[in-house]
Design a protein around this motif. Sequence first.
Motif, PDB file in Angstrom:
ATOM      1  N   GLN A 213       0.826  -1.211   0.000  1.00  0.00           N
ATOM      2  CA  GLN A 213       0.000   0.000   0.000  1.00  0.00           C
ATOM      3  C   GLN A 213       0.861   1.263   0.000  1.00  0.00           C
ATOM      4  OE1 GLN A 213      -3.031   0.350  -0.721  1.00  0.00           O
ATOM      5  NE2 GLN A 213      -3.274  -1.889  -0.824  1.00  0.00           N
ATOM      6  N   LYS A 214       1.943   1.200   0.798  1.00  0.00           N
ATOM      7  CA  LYS A 214       2.829   2.357   0.926  1.00  0.00           C
ATOM      8  C   LYS A 214       3.505   2.666  -0.426  1.00  0.00           C
ATOM      9  CE  LYS A 214       6.258   4.035   4.266  1.00  0.00           C
ATOM     10  NZ  LYS A 214       7.550   4.079   3.545  1.00  0.00           N
ATOM     11  N   LEU A 215       3.950   1.601  -1.111  1.00  0.00           N
ATOM     12  CA  LEU A 215       4.575   1.785  -2.432  1.00  0.00           C
ATOM     13  C   LEU A 215       3.604   2.479  -3.377  1.00  0.00           C
ATOM     14  CD1 LEU A 215       6.425  -1.597  -3.209  1.00  0.00           C
ATOM     15  CD2 LEU A 215       7.445   0.560  -2.473  1.00  0.00           C
ATOM     16  N   ARG A 216       2.335   2.072  -3.320  1.00  0.00           N
ATOM     17  CA  ARG A 216       1.337   2.642  -4.233  1.00  0.00           C
ATOM     18  C   ARG A 216       0.988   4.075  -3.847  1.00  0.00           C
ATOM     19  NH1 ARG A 216      -3.443  -1.189  -6.036  1.00  0.00           N
ATOM     20  NH2 ARG A 216      -3.589   0.573  -7.478  1.00  0.00           N
ATOM     21  N   ARG A 217       0.746   4.234  -2.549  1.00  0.00           N
ATOM     22  CA  ARG A 217       0.261   5.543  -2.081  1.00  0.00           C
ATOM     23  C   ARG A 217       1.329   6.621  -2.251  1.00  0.00           C
ATOM     24  NH1 ARG A 217      -0.723   4.207   3.039  1.00  0.00           N
ATOM     25  NH2 ARG A 217       1.271   5.117   3.630  1.00  0.00           N
ATOM     26  N   ASP A 218       2.578   6.294  -1.812  1.00  0.00           N
ATOM     27  CA  ASP A 218       3.611   7.331  -1.804  1.00  0.00           C
ATOM     28  C   ASP A 218       4.455   7.359  -3.080  1.00  0.00           C
ATOM     29  OD1 ASP A 218       2.596   7.615   0.683  1.00  0.00           O
ATOM     30  OD2 ASP A 218       4.271   6.631   1.717  1.00  0.00           O
ATOM     31  N   ALA A 219       4.218   6.371  -3.964  1.00  0.00           N
ATOM     32  CA  ALA A 219       5.002   6.286  -5.212  1.00  0.00           C
ATOM     33  C   ALA A 219       6.504   6.397  -4.939  1.00  0.00           C
ATOM     34  CB  ALA A 219       4.545   7.356  -6.201  1.00  0.00           C
ATOM     35  N   ILE A 220       6.977   5.552  -4.023  1.00  0.00           N
ATOM     36  CA  ILE A 220       8.404   5.597  -3.671  1.00  0.00           C
ATOM     37  C   ILE A 220       9.144   4.350  -4.184  1.00  0.00           C
ATOM     38  CG2 ILE A 220       8.178   7.021  -1.585  1.00  0.00           C
ATOM     39  CD1 ILE A 220       8.201   4.170  -0.105  1.00  0.00           C
ATOM     40  N   ILE A 221      10.458   4.408  -4.050  1.00  0.00           N
ATOM     41  CA  ILE A 221      11.291   3.246  -4.383  1.00  0.00           C
ATOM     42  C   ILE A 221      11.768   2.646  -3.070  1.00  0.00           C
ATOM     43  CG2 ILE A 221      13.349   2.442  -5.601  1.00  0.00           C
ATOM     44  CD1 ILE A 221      13.269   5.158  -7.115  1.00  0.00           C
ATOM     45  N   ARG A 229      15.527  -6.590  -4.494  1.00  0.00           N
ATOM     46  CA  ARG A 229      15.595  -5.702  -5.662  1.00  0.00           C
ATOM     47  C   ARG A 229      14.918  -4.382  -5.340  1.00  0.00           C
ATOM     48  NH1 ARG A 229      14.879 -10.743  -8.054  1.00  0.00           N
ATOM     49  NH2 ARG A 229      16.495 -11.265  -9.579  1.00  0.00           N
ATOM     50  N   LEU A 230      15.333  -3.343  -6.052  1.00  0.00           N
ATOM     51  CA  LEU A 230      14.669  -2.046  -5.896  1.00  0.00           C
ATOM     52  C   LEU A 230      13.274  -2.191  -6.473  1.00  0.00           C
ATOM     53  CD1 LEU A 230      17.593   0.313  -7.000  1.00  0.00           C
ATOM     54  CD2 LEU A 230      16.853  -0.229  -4.672  1.00  0.00           C
ATOM     55  N   ILE A 231      12.276  -1.847  -5.655  1.00  0.00           N
ATOM     56  CA  ILE A 231      10.900  -2.106  -6.075  1.00  0.00           C
ATOM     57  C   ILE A 231      10.060  -0.832  -6.010  1.00  0.00           C
ATOM     58  CG2 ILE A 231      10.061  -2.823  -3.773  1.00  0.00           C
ATOM     59  CD1 ILE A 231       8.534  -5.103  -5.244  1.00  0.00           C
ATOM     60  N   TYR A 232       9.145  -0.731  -6.972  1.00  0.00           N
ATOM     61  CA  TYR A 232       8.213   0.405  -6.971  1.00  0.00           C
ATOM     62  C   TYR A 232       6.883  -0.083  -7.541  1.00  0.00           C
ATOM     63  CZ  TYR A 232      10.080   0.504 -11.714  1.00  0.00           C
ATOM     64  OH  TYR A 232      10.494   0.139 -12.963  1.00  0.00           O
ATOM     65  N   ALA A 233       5.829   0.639  -7.272  1.00  0.00           N
ATOM     66  CA  ALA A 233       4.500   0.206  -7.714  1.00  0.00           C
ATOM     67  C   ALA A 233       4.397   0.316  -9.227  1.00  0.00           C
ATOM     68  CB  ALA A 233       3.424   1.048  -7.051  1.00  0.00           C
ATOM     69  N   ALA A 234       3.845  -0.721  -9.870  1.00  0.00           N
ATOM     70  CA  ALA A 234       3.720  -0.725 -11.325  1.00  0.00           C
ATOM     71  C   ALA A 234       2.750   0.352 -11.794  1.00  0.00           C
ATOM     72  CB  ALA A 234       3.255  -2.097 -11.800  1.00  0.00           C
ATOM     73  N   ASN A 235       1.643   0.518 -11.062  1.00  0.00           N
ATOM     74  CA  ASN A 235       0.671   1.556 -11.449  1.00  0.00           C
ATOM     75  C   ASN A 235       0.140   2.240 -10.185  1.00  0.00           C
ATOM     76  OD1 ASN A 235      -0.411  -0.832 -10.708  1.00  0.00           O
ATOM     77  ND2 ASN A 235      -1.921  -0.953 -12.344  1.00  0.00           N
ATOM     78  N   PRO A 236       0.927   3.186  -9.675  1.00  0.00           N
ATOM     79  CA  PRO A 236       0.558   3.789  -8.401  1.00  0.00           C
ATOM     80  C   PRO A 236      -0.762   4.573  -8.503  1.00  0.00           C
ATOM     81  CG  PRO A 236       2.467   4.904  -9.329  1.00  0.00           C
ATOM     82  CD  PRO A 236       2.138   3.779 -10.257  1.00  0.00           C
TER      83      PRO A 236
END
Length: 236
Positions: A213-221, A229-236
């Motif tokens: 949820q945090k990755l999606r909400r804050d659009a962070i890495i 691995r460095l991860i980020y939301a595919a479609n925040p």
Amino acid sequence: MSASASIALLEALAALDESIASLTTTLAQSEGRLQKIAAERATLVVAHQVLETRQHDEEVKKRALEDEVRNLGRQSEQARDRQFRVHKLVDVQTVEREREELQRLSRDKRTEVEHQDALLTSLRAETEALNVREKALDKEISGDGDRYASTAGEAQGARDGKIAERRAIETQLAPPLLRKYDQVRERRGTALAKAFGGRCNSCQMALPPTFFQKLRRDAIIDQCPSCQRLIYAANP
Ligand SMILES: [Zn+2]
């Protein structure tokens, strides 16, 4: 720098790294093929020399056998002449036996000469097969060899270009992020992952819901808790 700008740079970096890896493989294959052809060519040259020596030795043996056949023929003729000169029956029989023995030896030697001939024929066929293979390799070296060399040259040039592009991106990324990326890539082969449907799309492990949820909400890495691995939301 915004996370989305960093993500764009990391994606460009990952694409470049993939190209660099594939070009490195092409380069190694072209060089490997060239080395293999050269090694086979060198082996053939040695085999050729061994075969030539063997052929020469067998030809010498054949000539010696032919000399023996001629020698036995002469002895046989001499025995026949002697047969005319002796008069006692016992002597005639002795010479007769001697002639028969010489003729038997002569037949045996002629058989040996025939075997030797067959051996030489097969050695000549082997030499011919080697010649054919040598010619084929020479053709490959002069034709395909150039092609391999130019493939290698192109791959080298393209790789140098990609490496230069990578340097340009490196200077734009925050140093700690670049260090982390390189560290993970060294360990895992690839360093980027996307969070999609609650999972890491690289290692396929489910992510803790709050993390996702945090990755999606804050659009962070961040880093995948499983594969790092460095991860980020595919479609925040
Ligand atoms: Zn993962």
